[in-house]
Design a protein around this motif. Structure first.
Motif: not given
Length: 255
Positions: A160-169
């Motif tokens: 699963v892609p996660l480009e902005s970890a720790h950004e709630a959205g």
């Protein structure tokens, strides 16, 4: 059609720390995702928690004290909006995806109490359900896999892609995608009705907590106690044992 092929609502918090009794909400996101994973609705919040944001927390989610004081809404107002939105989703019968729900939902509960607002359970007239927790489900279906179980680690494992970890959205969207992948890979989970799935996770979370508690006690902390309740830690229990809260709770951005 299994729940993983339908509409999901996903929730995430970023906070000032790891203690559900004392820490505060900084950002929140509630995102409604269609069956194909596209966003149908996105609600996000930036709150001024009323206390300084510790440097270690700001380093994780990027929200400094100066930023939240300049741009965040009043905490009580934001908490009311968040709780109202979650209650509406659950009242509609939508499955709520929350990574490490025990942390996020318990902290929201304490924030409601802090400001004299109805808790999520009080708004619903029952405990929050149905909840889908990728952390609990992943441990249930793949108990002996080595390595971390953070959201970032689960995203890597499930592709699963996660480009902005720790950004709630971004974290909310990724958590929903991980939940869908678990359903795709495990038909026995995907084919479970939502009420039964919620009950399964309650039992699995308790078993996982007992296993972790046993490990801690065996590893040199004979008094260790790991909270077994899921998806919400009872309020009085945390007040009675505040020193134990961090044993099985993840920090900002985990959920």
């Amino acid at each position: 059609m299994g729940w993983h092929q339908g509409l999901l609502v996903s929730f995430d918090l970023e906070t000032t720390g790891t203690d559900v009794e004392r820490d505060r909400i900084v950002t929140a996101a509630l995102i409604r995702l269609d069956a194909d994973g596209r966003e149908a609705l996105r609600d996000t919040w930036l709150l001024d928690p009323g206390v300084p944001v510790p440097e270690e927390a700001a380093a994780i989610h990027g929200m400094t004290t100066a930023h939240v004081r300049a741009h965040g809404q009043a905490a009580a107002e934001g908490v009311e909006q968040i709780a109202t939105a979650l209650a509406a989703a659950l009242e509609a019968g939508l499955p709520l995806v929350v990574m490490n729900a025990r942390y996020d939902l318990s902290l929201l509960d304490r924030e409601c109490r802090r400001y004299g607002l109805p808790t999520l359970a009080e708004r619903l007239g029952r405990q929050p359900a149905p909840v889908i927790d990728p952390l609990v489900l992943d441990k249930h279906v793949d108990r002996y896999r080595k390595g971390k179980r953070t959201l970032q680690a689960l995203c890597r494992h499930y592709g699963v892609p996660l480009e902005s970890a720790h950004e709630a959205g971004a974290d909310a969207v990724a958590a929903a995608a991980v939940a869908r992948r678990i359903g795709e890979r495990h038909p026995e989970v995907a084919g479970t009705a939502l009420a039964a799935l919620h009950a399964l996770q309650e039992e699995a979370a308790a078993e996982q907590a007992a296993s972790f508690q046993k490990y801690l006690r065996r590893s040199g902390d004979p008094a260790a106690i790991v909270e077994a309740a899921w998806p919400l830690i009872p309020y009085q229990r945390t007040r009675e044992r505040p020193e134990e809260l961090e044993l099985d709770l993840s920090g900002p951005g985990q959920g």
